[in-house]
Design an enzyme around this catalytic site. Structure first.
Site, PDB file in Angstrom:
ATOM      1  N   GLU A 246       0.865  -1.176   0.000  1.00  0.00           N
ATOM      2  CA  GLU A 246       0.000   0.000   0.000  1.00  0.00           C
ATOM      3  C   GLU A 246       0.902   1.226   0.000  1.00  0.00           C
ATOM      4  OE1 GLU A 246      -3.544   2.055   2.606  1.00  0.00           O
ATOM      5  OE2 GLU A 246      -1.721   1.380   3.558  1.00  0.00           O
ATOM      6  N   ASP A 321     -10.834   1.884   3.692  1.00  0.00           N
ATOM      7  CA  ASP A 321     -10.507   3.282   3.968  1.00  0.00           C
ATOM      8  C   ASP A 321     -11.249   4.233   3.029  1.00  0.00           C
ATOM      9  OD1 ASP A 321      -8.619   2.528   5.896  1.00  0.00           O
ATOM     10  OD2 ASP A 321      -7.005   2.406   4.403  1.00  0.00           O
TER      11      ASP A 321
HETATM   12  C1  NOJ Z   1      -3.643   2.029   5.961  1.00  0.00           C
HETATM   13  C2  NOJ Z   1      -4.774   1.168   6.423  1.00  0.00           C
HETATM   14  O1  NOJ Z   1      -5.467   0.701   5.312  1.00  0.00           O
HETATM   15  C3  NOJ Z   1      -5.619   2.027   7.326  1.00  0.00           C
HETATM   16  O2  NOJ Z   1      -6.847   1.427   7.649  1.00  0.00           O
HETATM   17  C4  NOJ Z   1      -4.805   2.352   8.545  1.00  0.00           C
HETATM   18  O3  NOJ Z   1      -5.522   3.250   9.353  1.00  0.00           O
HETATM   19  C5  NOJ Z   1      -3.466   2.992   8.167  1.00  0.00           C
HETATM   20  N1  NOJ Z   1      -2.817   2.339   7.082  1.00  0.00           N
HETATM   21  C6  NOJ Z   1      -2.530   2.954   9.336  1.00  0.00           C
HETATM   22  O4  NOJ Z   1      -2.104   1.645   9.571  1.00  0.00           O
END
Ligand code: NOJ
Length: 553
Positions: A246, A321
């Site tokens: 990610e 998210d």
């Molecule tokens: C990305 C994750 O997808 C998200 O849900 C999280 O809050 C942040 N990284 C921090 O780990």
């Protein structure tokens, strides 16, 4: 090497997927019970969000022990059974590795807090400046990114919540710890990994104020990130597994480097630029209509440039998210079904590996919450306060959260039209949208024209078709900013995909594109009526609102 090019990944947000014990929280037992459903979708891999021991301030992205299962979700034995049962069905698990930070409840941080220098060096502790934090960097969840520890007289860095302390990857011991975590889960039989915000792990040597932004330019795709990833992959022997990183606010150049096969880093990357086209002035908390010209240019550039360099994209609209795409770029009322299918085909026929986020295959919508008491996410609750302090009214603030909150994607998976959408026999931890009465697995299984059946078809097509899985890609001119078209090519075969992001009926008269469409055979359409229109097409292609068509030659 695992084939991730003909594959589709399904993402499970465990807390909201399926509750097997009636406590209102999804769990491992729930996932196990739904493996046959996932098998019926035809997906190859499951990315499951973290279920490790955690105080759950960020729903498991605050890990307190990478080797232990959070009792709220089940046991280690159940996790092992889940991996084995899925493998027996031909499905591989990808576990979510949160390596940029740990929970402040992790034993390492607790030792650091007691002043143990060995463990203080696992994190990023710095002196302040005249009683102020070391830098003016902002946390991604709002507020300053440093927290003061009075007993140590020092501040620690947290790019996310203050209970998520950033790890110091420059410390070789930290890198060894992370390798051991990977080895452990690899030995347990997982097929791959998703690495959380992994492009933030390499911090600068000198910490300085950012007078132009929130600090991200100093730590995003940091100077050692490629080296650290290569070392992790090499020393744990995961080069042949399926891995996705990610990447927060990354660049195309870096994503090419992360995914070029000979560099030995990752199979593919998530980047998010295409999901910021409706941020006013780049601000997530300011609403704007989607800029469709940017959307087209972003997809066009990333798809074509990644192909030229042999990099590989993860393709996605939704995750835990993000708000639900049908509410965001489609229409969750009048054109609900057609727009959900159009958005699906737009992504699933591109070059890359598509990800389906739980419920996306049903056309699940935003939550429709109207009161701050319905929200659960730490970011949403922080920003409710921040936006109110900035002068927005309660109504305006709720309107922003209604469109932007991460909770929009976290409502329970809608299995049935019945109570709690069949997610739980108890009170769900977060509210269930009213539309579960018609948007749910049970109802869509019965409807041959459902969004669910359309997703099944897309997953199957990628498996069967080398053109879709491996073909080249080129974006086409449409002469209409609201209509985006691209072409996949392989061995003289051509698939042309045309998708309208317009809420009106649109005519496309670009002669070259129209000729391509007219001369081909209808391959896929987001709406049954489109097929009829296609048959009558003369000079112009006419697309109904939020409709999509794919034609093969
Ligand atoms: C990305 C994750 O997808 C998200 O849900 C999280 O809050 C942040 N990284 C921090 O780990």
């Amino acid at each position: 090497m695992r084939d991730f090019k003909h594959s589709t990944v399904y993402q499970i947000y465990i807390k909201s997927f399926c509750d097997s014990n009636g406590d209102g929280i999804g769990d491992l037992g729930g996932i196990r019970s739904r493996l046959p459903y996932l098998k019926s979708l035809g997906i190859d891999y499951i990315w499951v969000t973290p279920f490790f021991r955690s105080p759950m301030n960020d729903n498991g992205y605050d890990v307190a022990d990478y080797y232990e299962v959070n009792p709220m979700f089940g046991t280690l034995e159940e996790a092992m059974d889940m991996i084995r049962e899925a493998r027996e069905m031909g499905i591989g698990f990808m576990f979510d590795m949160v390596f940029n930070h740990t929970s402040t409840e992790h034993a390492w941080f607790q030792k650091a807090l007691r002043g143990d220098p060995e463990y203080m060096d696992y994190y990023i502790f710095r002196d302040g400046k005249d009683g102020q934090p070391p830098t003016n960097w902002e946390s991604k969840f709002g507020g300053n990114a440093w927290e003061y520890v009075p007993s140590l007289g020092k501040w620690y860095l947290h790019l996310f919540d203050r209970t998520q302390a950033d790890l110091n990857w420059d410390n070789p011991k930290v890198r060894e710890e992370m390798k051991n975590v990977i080895r452990f889960w690899k030995d347990a039989g997982v097929c791959g990994f998703r690495f959380d915000v992994v492009n933030l792990i390499s911090k600068p040597d000198i910490f300085e104020d950012d007078h132009e932004g929130d600090g991200r330019r100093f730590y995003t795709d940091g100077h050692h990130v490629h080296e650290y990833l290569q070392e992790l992959v090499r020393d744990t022997g995961i080069a042949e597994m399926v891995t996705v990183g990610e990447m927060s606010s990354t660049s195309l150049e870096n994503c090419i480097r992360y995914t070029m096969p000979e560099r030995g880093e990752l199979s593919m990357c998530f980047s998010f630029h295409h999901l910021k086209v409706d941020y006013a002035g780049g601000n997530k908390w300011a609403l704007a209509e989607p800029d469709l010209k940017s959307l087209r240019n972003l997809f066009g550039t990333w798809q074509e440039e990644m192909m030229k360099a042999e990099g590989w994209n993860a393709l996605f609209w939704c995750n835990h998210d993000q708000p639900r795409v049908v509410s965001r770029l489609g229409d969750d009322q009048l054109y609900w079904k057609r727009s959900a299918k159009m958005l699906a085909m737009f992504i699933h026929l591109m070059r890359g590996t598509p990800y389906i986020y739980q419920g996306e295959e049903l056309g699940m919508t935003n939550a429709g919450f109207t009161d701050i008491g319905q929200y659960r996410d730490v970011e949403s609750i922080n920003y409710h306060r921040i936006l109110r302090e900035a002068g927005l009214s309660e109504e305006e603030t709720l309107q922003v959260l209604g469109a932007r909150s991460r909770d929009n994607g976290r409502t329970p998976m809608q299995w049935t039209p019945g109570e709690n959408a069949g997610f739980s026999a108890g009170e769900p931890w977060i509210g269930v949208p009213e539309n579960h009465t018609f948007i749910n697995v049970e109802s869509e299984e019965k409807d041959p024209d459902s969004i669910l059946q359309f997703y099944r078809k897309l997953v199957a097509l990628r498996k069967e078709s080398d053109l879709i899985a491996l073909g080249g890609i080129r974006f086409l001119e449409t002469g209409n900013e609201r209509v985006i078209a691209y072409e996949r090519t392989m061995d003289g075969k051509i698939l042309t995909v045309v998708c309208s992001f317009s809420k009106e009926r649109e005519e496309i008269s670009d002669p070259v594109l129209c000729e391509r469409i007219r001369d081909g055979k209808l391959f896929l359409a987001a709406d049954a009526d489109t097929a009829a229109q296609y048959a009558e097409m003369n000079e112009k292609l006419v697309l109904a609102a939020l409709d999509g068509i794919a034609v093969a030659r």
